[in-house]
Scaffold this motif. Structure first.
Motif, short mmCIF file in Angstrom:
data_model
loop_
_atom_site.label_atom_id
_atom_site.label_comp_id
_atom_site.label_asym_id
_atom_site.label_seq_id
_atom_site.Cartn_x
_atom_site.Cartn_y
_atom_site.Cartn_z
N THR A 19 31.81 59.38 99.18
CA THR A 19 31.47 60.70 98.67
C THR A 19 32.59 61.18 97.76
OG1 THR A 19 30.30 61.18 100.72
CG2 THR A 19 30.81 63.04 99.30
N VAL A 20 32.23 61.65 96.58
CA VAL A 20 33.22 62.18 95.65
C VAL A 20 32.81 63.59 95.24
CG1 VAL A 20 33.91 59.93 94.74
CG2 VAL A 20 32.07 61.17 93.64
N ALA A 21 33.80 64.38 94.84
CA ALA A 21 33.54 65.73 94.36
C ALA A 21 33.89 65.78 92.88
CB ALA A 21 34.37 66.74 95.13
N ILE A 22 32.94 66.20 92.07
CA ILE A 22 33.12 66.26 90.62
C ILE A 22 33.11 67.72 90.21
CG2 ILE A 22 32.16 65.59 88.39
CD1 ILE A 22 30.74 63.30 89.89
N THR A 23 34.13 68.14 89.48
CA THR A 23 34.18 69.53 89.04
C THR A 23 33.36 69.69 87.77
OG1 THR A 23 35.61 71.36 88.40
CG2 THR A 23 36.32 69.19 87.72
N THR A 24 32.68 70.83 87.67
CA THR A 24 31.86 71.11 86.50
C THR A 24 32.63 71.87 85.43
OG1 THR A 24 31.08 73.18 87.44
CG2 THR A 24 29.78 71.22 87.92
N GLY A 25 33.83 72.34 85.79
CA GLY A 25 34.61 73.13 84.85
C GLY A 25 34.43 74.62 85.04
#
Length: 61
Positions: A19-25
């Motif tokens: 599981t990874v967390a990706i920032t949207t900005g």
């Protein structure tokens, strides 16, 4: 006496990080970042794979 590594079957696609967390900005009203959590499609977020059956292993050779 040497210690032997356990034989854990780690997913090849995610290398054990399912599981990874990706920032949207963007940011929420409280200032925290907006994150998208994405799970590995191969292992469905477990980080491990099941061993191939003997029939599948023999047919590939």
């Amino acid at each position: 006496m040497p210690q032997h590594a356990q034989d854990t079957r780690v997913c090849r696609a995610c290398d054990g990080f399912p599981t990874v967390a990706i920032t949207t900005g963007g940011r929420h009203n409280d200032g925290s970042r907006i994150l998208l959590r994405v799970e590995c499609r191969t292992c469905q977020g477990t980080g491990r794979t099941s061993p191939a059956s003997a029939a599948v292993a023999q047919s590939g050779r």
